[in-house]
Design a protein around this motif. Structure first.
Motif, PDB file in Angstrom:
ATOM      1  N   HIS A   1       0.806  -1.218   0.000  1.00 56.13           N
ATOM      2  CA  HIS A   1       0.000   0.000   0.000  1.00 56.13           C
ATOM      3  C   HIS A   1       0.839   1.268   0.000  1.00 56.13           C
ATOM      4  O   HIS A   1       0.624   2.192  -0.795  1.00 56.13           O
ATOM      5  CB  HIS A   1      -0.929   0.009   1.218  1.00 56.13           C
ATOM      6  N   ASP A   2       1.827   1.344   0.909  1.00 56.16           N
ATOM      7  CA  ASP A   2       2.579   2.593   1.053  1.00 56.16           C
ATOM      8  C   ASP A   2       3.482   2.867  -0.147  1.00 56.16           C
ATOM      9  O   ASP A   2       3.664   4.026  -0.548  1.00 56.16           O
ATOM     10  CB  ASP A   2       3.407   2.558   2.335  1.00 56.16           C
ATOM     11  N   ILE A   3       4.056   1.817  -0.719  1.00 55.33           N
ATOM     12  CA  ILE A   3       4.864   2.021  -1.929  1.00 55.33           C
ATOM     13  C   ILE A   3       3.976   2.548  -3.054  1.00 55.33           C
ATOM     14  O   ILE A   3       4.342   3.514  -3.744  1.00 55.33           O
ATOM     15  CB  ILE A   3       5.551   0.705  -2.354  1.00 55.33           C
ATOM     16  N   HIS A   4       2.817   1.935  -3.220  1.00 49.32           N
ATOM     17  CA  HIS A   4       1.885   2.389  -4.265  1.00 49.32           C
ATOM     18  C   HIS A   4       1.453   3.831  -4.017  1.00 49.32           C
ATOM     19  O   HIS A   4       1.393   4.654  -4.952  1.00 49.32           O
ATOM     20  CB  HIS A   4       0.670   1.466  -4.296  1.00 49.32           C
TER      21      HIS A   4
ATOM     22  N   VAL B   1     -13.810  -0.629   1.976  1.00 52.49           N
ATOM     23  CA  VAL B   1     -14.505  -1.894   2.229  1.00 52.49           C
ATOM     24  C   VAL B   1     -14.609  -2.707   0.948  1.00 52.49           C
ATOM     25  O   VAL B   1     -14.367  -3.918   0.937  1.00 52.49           O
ATOM     26  CB  VAL B   1     -15.902  -1.630   2.832  1.00 52.49           C
ATOM     27  N   HIS B   2     -14.944  -2.033  -0.150  1.00 50.65           N
ATOM     28  CA  HIS B   2     -15.061  -2.732  -1.429  1.00 50.65           C
ATOM     29  C   HIS B   2     -13.719  -3.316  -1.861  1.00 50.65           C
ATOM     30  O   HIS B   2     -13.637  -4.473  -2.309  1.00 50.65           O
ATOM     31  CB  HIS B   2     -15.602  -1.763  -2.492  1.00 50.65           C
ATOM     32  N   LYS B   3     -12.652  -2.531  -1.720  1.00 47.44           N
ATOM     33  CA  LYS B   3     -11.320  -3.032  -2.081  1.00 47.44           C
ATOM     34  C   LYS B   3     -10.899  -4.189  -1.190  1.00 47.44           C
ATOM     35  O   LYS B   3     -10.256  -5.145  -1.630  1.00 47.44           O
ATOM     36  CB  LYS B   3     -10.293  -1.899  -1.985  1.00 47.44           C
ATOM     37  N   TRP B   4     -11.281  -4.125   0.085  1.00 48.26           N
ATOM     38  CA  TRP B   4     -10.864  -5.133   1.057  1.00 48.26           C
ATOM     39  C   TRP B   4     -11.603  -6.464   0.847  1.00 48.26           C
ATOM     40  O   TRP B   4     -11.018  -7.529   0.914  1.00 48.26           O
ATOM     41  CB  TRP B   4     -11.133  -4.593   2.452  1.00 48.26           C
ATOM     42  N   LEU B   5     -12.905  -6.357   0.567  1.00 46.58           N
ATOM     43  CA  LEU B   5     -13.724  -7.562   0.442  1.00 46.58           C
ATOM     44  C   LEU B   5     -13.905  -8.030  -0.992  1.00 46.58           C
ATOM     45  O   LEU B   5     -14.178  -9.211  -1.234  1.00 46.58           O
ATOM     46  CB  LEU B   5     -15.118  -7.315   1.047  1.00 46.58           C
ATOM     47  N   GLY B   6     -13.757  -7.088  -1.945  1.00 46.19           N
ATOM     48  CA  GLY B   6     -14.088  -7.443  -3.327  1.00 46.19           C
ATOM     49  C   GLY B   6     -15.605  -7.436  -3.487  1.00 46.19           C
ATOM     50  O   GLY B   6     -16.308  -6.644  -2.877  1.00 46.19           O
ATOM     51  N   GLY B   7     -16.118  -8.323  -4.290  1.00 47.41           N
ATOM     52  CA  GLY B   7     -17.561  -8.402  -4.471  1.00 47.41           C
ATOM     53  C   GLY B   7     -18.072  -7.426  -5.517  1.00 47.41           C
ATOM     54  O   GLY B   7     -17.310  -6.861  -6.310  1.00 47.41           O
TER      55      GLY B   7
ATOM     56  N   PHE C   1     -21.081   6.869  -4.448  1.00 44.94           N
ATOM     57  CA  PHE C   1     -21.093   7.356  -3.064  1.00 44.94           C
ATOM     58  C   PHE C   1     -20.235   6.487  -2.151  1.00 44.94           C
ATOM     59  O   PHE C   1     -20.477   6.398  -0.950  1.00 44.94           O
ATOM     60  CB  PHE C   1     -22.536   7.389  -2.544  1.00 44.94           C
ATOM     61  N   LEU C   2     -19.214   5.874  -2.760  1.00 42.87           N
ATOM     62  CA  LEU C   2     -18.371   4.977  -1.980  1.00 42.87           C
ATOM     63  C   LEU C   2     -17.364   5.709  -1.098  1.00 42.87           C
ATOM     64  O   LEU C   2     -16.650   5.079  -0.316  1.00 42.87           O
ATOM     65  CB  LEU C   2     -17.617   4.016  -2.914  1.00 42.87           C
TER      66      LEU C   2
ATOM     67  N   LEU D   1      -9.693  -4.432   8.862  1.00 45.02           N
ATOM     68  CA  LEU D   1      -9.629  -3.274   7.966  1.00 45.02           C
ATOM     69  C   LEU D   1      -9.533  -1.987   8.777  1.00 45.02           C
ATOM     70  O   LEU D   1     -10.216  -1.818   9.783  1.00 45.02           O
ATOM     71  CB  LEU D   1     -10.884  -3.235   7.079  1.00 45.02           C
ATOM     72  N   TYR D   2      -8.656  -1.101   8.353  1.00 47.24           N
ATOM     73  CA  TYR D   2      -8.588   0.223   8.958  1.00 47.24           C
ATOM     74  C   TYR D   2      -8.415   1.246   7.838  1.00 47.24           C
ATOM     75  O   TYR D   2      -8.148   0.899   6.687  1.00 47.24           O
ATOM     76  CB  TYR D   2      -7.439   0.324   9.958  1.00 47.24           C
TER      77      TYR D   2
END
Length: 698
Positions: free
Chosen positions: A51-54, A218-224, A232-233, A331-332
């Motif tokens: 994450h931090d490198i990106h 949340v979407h990135k963490w869980l996918g779906g 409105f994410l 998730l945080y």
């Protein structure tokens, strides 16, 4: 100015990425080309990136690849250490860092995330890497849910521990704190550099929006799949609520911006959540996660599509409700490069609470003088590689020599000739899994140069009674043949001694390579690699009882050797007496040697006679020789005789856990160096590199 800066936190979720954003913006304003490097990152799922490198590479459009920004995953680092390959880990991290540093004016480094199961390992490895990179550290403490006393205690322990490990703390940042605790926390911290200058300390208050995830997170963490509210994410999630009750009971537990987790067939919960958007009597939920891989029935989907109110973000994911809820607890809030709100908030908070001018000024004034053993050994190999030389190893029957040769050739440090029986060396190399194809394997008696070498030796030594037969016999000895290769400039230097005596190594060199003009004797030094510096000890291996003139010569030669290897020479002529306080023949000899050395090299910083403690310790120096430019800061230590020197280097090696590299011979026209018969493969590598560097200066 320092060339790098290392950001290290002491526990998870300290807001390290937000601090790195602020630091990178500060650096980019003042430095043309800044790189970003994380020595060790978390082990990631396939296809995922750190994450931090990106974040840093994307946000600041740094001209480096993702692969150049890290060296190992945490799992890989642990595996190497468990296999006893700690040195390999550190050397490869340094190599990766140095490759990036070559293309940058400055490198911002970031430590591990402390999300693993072994925080002690991460703590120690971060400190060691920072020390080996010679990097000052910004230490971040997480003050969330702690009182001032706890924050001060935790931070002070970290400061003291890092200083003990040989790390300079440039500044401390107390992050995620309460504003009202600022004075009590900052006034309680004590942090000083080795030069007694105070470290900087800053406090950044908690910014809740940075620590809370959004529906996008949340979407990135869980996918779906996003069923509703795609636009409105960015709404913030403040709490998680598992909806397993009937809707009338569920509504009593709804809080503002809670994320509702419920099975995909609970249409009643879905309707209840939408109702909170219309009723002033209930807080609004942030979104809904539908579990079990189920979508709402067609009638409910139709209702959602015709909804006239504010769209409610709804995700449909695989997995049962408990599993999804458990995953979400990990998730945080993260700062994504495309999240302009969070990026702006993080940068604004950093600049408001961190005095960037003071930090940059301290950074400009700070240049690390620490040199760890790994740093020094790495620099030897890099210097040797920069101007590749040809070294001859006359001990091809030694397994350690063959192992060292394999490493030297793989890494392209030097070109090699190895003397011995070629077939035997190839067989042994094959048995040990070594690759020596790039080396010249040579039997002296079968060499096309043999007759010429024998004739040359005869010409050089005929006045000493050498006959043609003796010359041929002598030249069949690998050490003599290797030395002649150096004399004839068919090799740049020779390393021997792993299975032969010091006399067997030095005698041929004294017979026909001889000493440099103006130098009457061959002497030696050891590079003593202490945890935070490199000292030069001479002469600890060759001359038993040098005269005053010889001692002066050893001092000058040792200072020249120090310069070749990046050590600024400040020479201490050691004795049991300091200054004019003592008398006796031994002190008189050192005093005379000091005068002779000063007359021959007046530009050299040199002090003598001086005791070891006064030469080494600044406190003792202030008491015994307060006006000396050498006392308390000596880097080159000249011992009055071999007995003192040899015992002292071994005592320091053992008692101070120092790495002793040597003996390094000095004074010869061309470099020849001796190994101890108990040498390791690493010792051979270092000695070959030293010989190659000496050849660069020959």
């Amino acid at each position: 100015m320092a060339k790098n800066l290392f950001v290290i936190n002491t526990e998870p979720r300290s807001g390290k990425s937000a601090v790195c954003l602020g630091l990178m913006q500060m650096l980019r304003r003042n430095i043309r080309k800044v790189g970003f490097f994380r020595p060790i990152i978390n082990t990631l799922q396939e296809g995922k990136v750190d994450h931090d490198i990106h974040l840093i590479l994307s946000r600041f459009q740094l001209q480096q690849s993702y692969e150049d920004a890290y060296a190992y995953t945490l799992e890989e680092a642990r595996d190497l250490i468990n296999q006893g390959k700690h040195y390999v880990l550190m050397e490869n991290i340094m190599s990766k860092y140095k490759a990036l540093e070559k293309n940058c004016d400055f490198v911002l480094c970031e430590g591990t995330d402390f999300v693993g199961t072994d925080s002690a390992f991460e703590y120690d490895i971060n400190a060691e890497i920072a020390a080996n990179l010679g990097s000052p550290v910004i230490l971040i403490t997480n003050a969330q849910k702690k009182n001032p006393k706890q924050v001060v205690s935790q931070t002070q322990m970290a400061i003291d521990s890092f200083i003990e490990k040989g790390v300079d703390i440039l500044a401390t940042i107390i992050n995620r704190s309460r504003v009202e605790d600022k004075y009590e926390i900052l006034s309680g911290l004590r942090c000083k550099f080795r030069d007694e200058a105070d470290c900087l300390s800053f406090l950044i208050p908690e910014v809740e929006s940075l620590g809370r995830p959004t529906m996008h997170d949340v979407h990135k963490w869980l996918g779906g799949e996003v069923i509703s509210g795609q636009d409105f994410l960015d709404v913030q999630v403040d709490d998680y609520l598992v909806a397993a009750m009937q809707v009338n009971n569920f509504l009593d537990y709804v809080t503002q911006n809670s994320l509702v987790i419920t099975p995909g067939d609970r249409s009643d919960i879905l309707l209840g959540c939408f109702s909170t958007r219309q009723s002033r009597a209930y807080p609004e939920v942030a979104g809904i996660v539908l579990t079990g891989g189920m979508h709402p029935p067609a009638s409910m989907t139709r209702l959602l599509e015709g909804w006239a109110g504010v769209p409610l973000p709804i995700l449909a994911v695989e997995g049962h409700t408990f599993k999804v809820a458990r995953i979400l607890t990990e998730l945080y809030g993260r700062i994504d490069p495309e999240d302009e709100k969070k990026v702006a908030t993080a940068l604004g908070s950093f600049e408001e609470h961190v005095d960037t001018e003071a930090l940059l000024s301290r950074l400009e004034a700070k240049r690390s003088t620490r040199v760890t053993p790994i740093m020094f050994e790495f620099s030897l190999l890099e210097k040797a590689k920069a101007d590749k030389k040809h070294i001859v190893l006359p001990e091809g029957s030694s397994d350690r020599v063959l192992q060292a040769a394999d490493i030297l050739l793989r890494r392209g440090i030097v070109d090699l000739t190895i003397l011995g029986e070629p077939d035997r060396m190839r067989t042994r190399a094959s048995q040990m899994g070594l690759h020596l194809e790039k080396a010249l394997l040579l039997d002296p008696t079968s060499s096309k140069e043999f007759e010429d070498y024998a004739d040359t030796y005869l010409e050089l030594r005929k006045a000493k009674g050498v006959t043609p037969e003796v010359a041929r016999d002598t030249m069949s000895e690998p050490t003599y043949f290797g030395t002649m290769m150096v004399y004839k400039e068919h090799a740049h230097g020779m390393v021997s001694g792993s299975i032969t005596t010091t006399q067997q190594t030095i005698r041929p060199a004294l017979q026909f390579i001889r000493t440099k003009p103006g130098i009457s004797l061959v002497s030696s030094v050891f590079f003593m690699c202490l945890p935070d510096r490199v000292l030069v000890f001479g002469d600890c291996a060759v001359n038993p009882n040098p005269s005053a003139e010889q001692l002066a010569e050893i001092a000058i030669s040792s200072s020249e050797t120090a310069v070749q290897f990046g050590v600024e020479p400040r020479v201490a002529m050691l004795s049991y007496s300091t200054g004019e306080s003592g008398a006796g023949e031994d002190v008189k000899k050192v005093r005379q040697a000091t005068e002779i050395a000063r007359s021959k090299a007046p530009e050299l910083l040199l002090e003598g006679p001086i005791q070891y403690d006064a030469a080494y310790d600044p406190e003792v120096a202030r008491a015994k020789m307060p006006d000396s430019k050498v006392a308390g800061r000596a880097t080159v230590y000249i011992f009055p005789d071999l007995n003192t020197g040899n015992n002292t280097y071994k005592a320091v090696q053992r008692a101070a856990n120092a790495v002793a590299i040597g003996p390094v011979l000095q004074g010869l026209n061309k470099p020849v160096n001796d190994l101890s018969r108990g040498c390791t493969v690493a010792d051979i590598l270092n000695t070959v590199a030293i010989t190659a560097i000496q050849a660069q200066h020959a």
